[in-house]
Scaffold this active site. Sequence first.
Site, PDB file in Angstrom:
ATOM      1  N   HIS A   1     -36.010  55.493  34.716  1.00  0.00           N
ATOM      2  CA  HIS A   1     -36.780  54.266  34.969  1.00  0.00           C
ATOM      3  C   HIS A   1     -36.369  53.544  36.245  1.00  0.00           C
ATOM      4  O   HIS A   1     -36.606  52.348  36.379  1.00  0.00           O
ATOM      5  CB  HIS A   1     -36.669  53.316  33.756  1.00  0.00           C
TER       6      HIS A   1
ATOM      7  N   GLY B   1     -27.827  54.265  21.884  1.00  0.00           N
ATOM      8  CA  GLY B   1     -28.198  52.891  22.206  1.00  0.00           C
ATOM      9  C   GLY B   1     -29.605  52.721  22.730  1.00  0.00           C
ATOM     10  O   GLY B   1     -29.833  51.917  23.626  1.00  0.00           O
TER      11      GLY B   1
END
Length: 246
Positions: free
Chosen positions: A120, A189
């Site tokens: 990203h 996570g």
Amino acid sequence: MDTHISEELIEKLRRAKSVAALTGAGISAESGVPTFRGDEGLWKKFSPEELANFDAFMRNPDMVWEWYNYRRKIIEEVQPNPGHLALSKLEEMIPSFVVITQNVDNLHQRAGSKNVVELHGNILRNRCLSCGRIIESETLDFSEGVPRCPYCGGMLRPDVVWFGEMLPEEALQKAYRAAETCDVFMVLGTSAVVYPAASLPEIAFRQGAFIVEINPEVTPVTDFAHVSLRGKTGEILPKIIEAFSK
Ligand code: BJW
Ligand code: ZN
């Protein structure tokens, strides 16, 4: 909470030639970087879907820049945590190891991980909407509102991937290849709800990889993970290294 590190997990890691770890905002939470989802993750009551898209940026670039400046300041002040450091150690212990991160915070690299795939983008880079040049964050000038390109005067945006935008092709191909070929795939996570990153654990599962999840909360990956450790990456990953090193 199940935080027990089984002999089976350590054996799988010992035998693995290739391991891939998909990380999300949760791995940086213990460094003090806010996550995206859940009550604590929201910034001024906006969801990431409302802020992280091009239309929102064009409608209100000042607000979106304010969000990124707020986050960049935090990221510059924090340090990698034991979870990031454990992954950089694992890279040295396993023949082929890749961190596939959805995070834009640079903390894996700062912790010493070398093989990092950024799905990203990176918050330290910016891109000109007109000429496409990449501009480092230190040089940004906010004195007249939205920062402008020093070369052509075009509007600058953070060099990150927003909803509705394509992921960087090379990074995505590397990530797919790792998921398709690894022996162990770790999901660390992340709420695993944002695609195409969220498809990687399933791709790895279908080709027979051993799936390990670490997250205090249940996620869509929990359904098919071989091992789901319900706790913090900064606490569990160092224990895995310890058991692996014995
Ligand atoms: C801990 C912890 C501790 C806490 N230890 N754990 C249906 C199918 C397929 C695709 C789509 C679909 N519908 C829509 C789409 C497309 C869309 C999408 O997936 N939307 C979903 C919301 C449904 N995807 C896209 O648009 C992507 N592009 C794309 O698909 O291109 C092709 C295309 C083009 C045009 C049209 C359609 C398709 C792009 C996605 C870009 C996401 N961008 C962001 C912002 C990046 C920049 C920035 O940082 O500002 O990426 S949004 C945000 O979410 C960010 C994150 O990387 C991403 C994932 O979040 P993450 O990391 O999982 O964080 P959280 O907060 O959600 O979770 C934290 C977790 O940690 C929690 O589970 C906690 O429990 C845990 N935790 N403490 C361990 N100590
Ligand atoms: Zn420019």
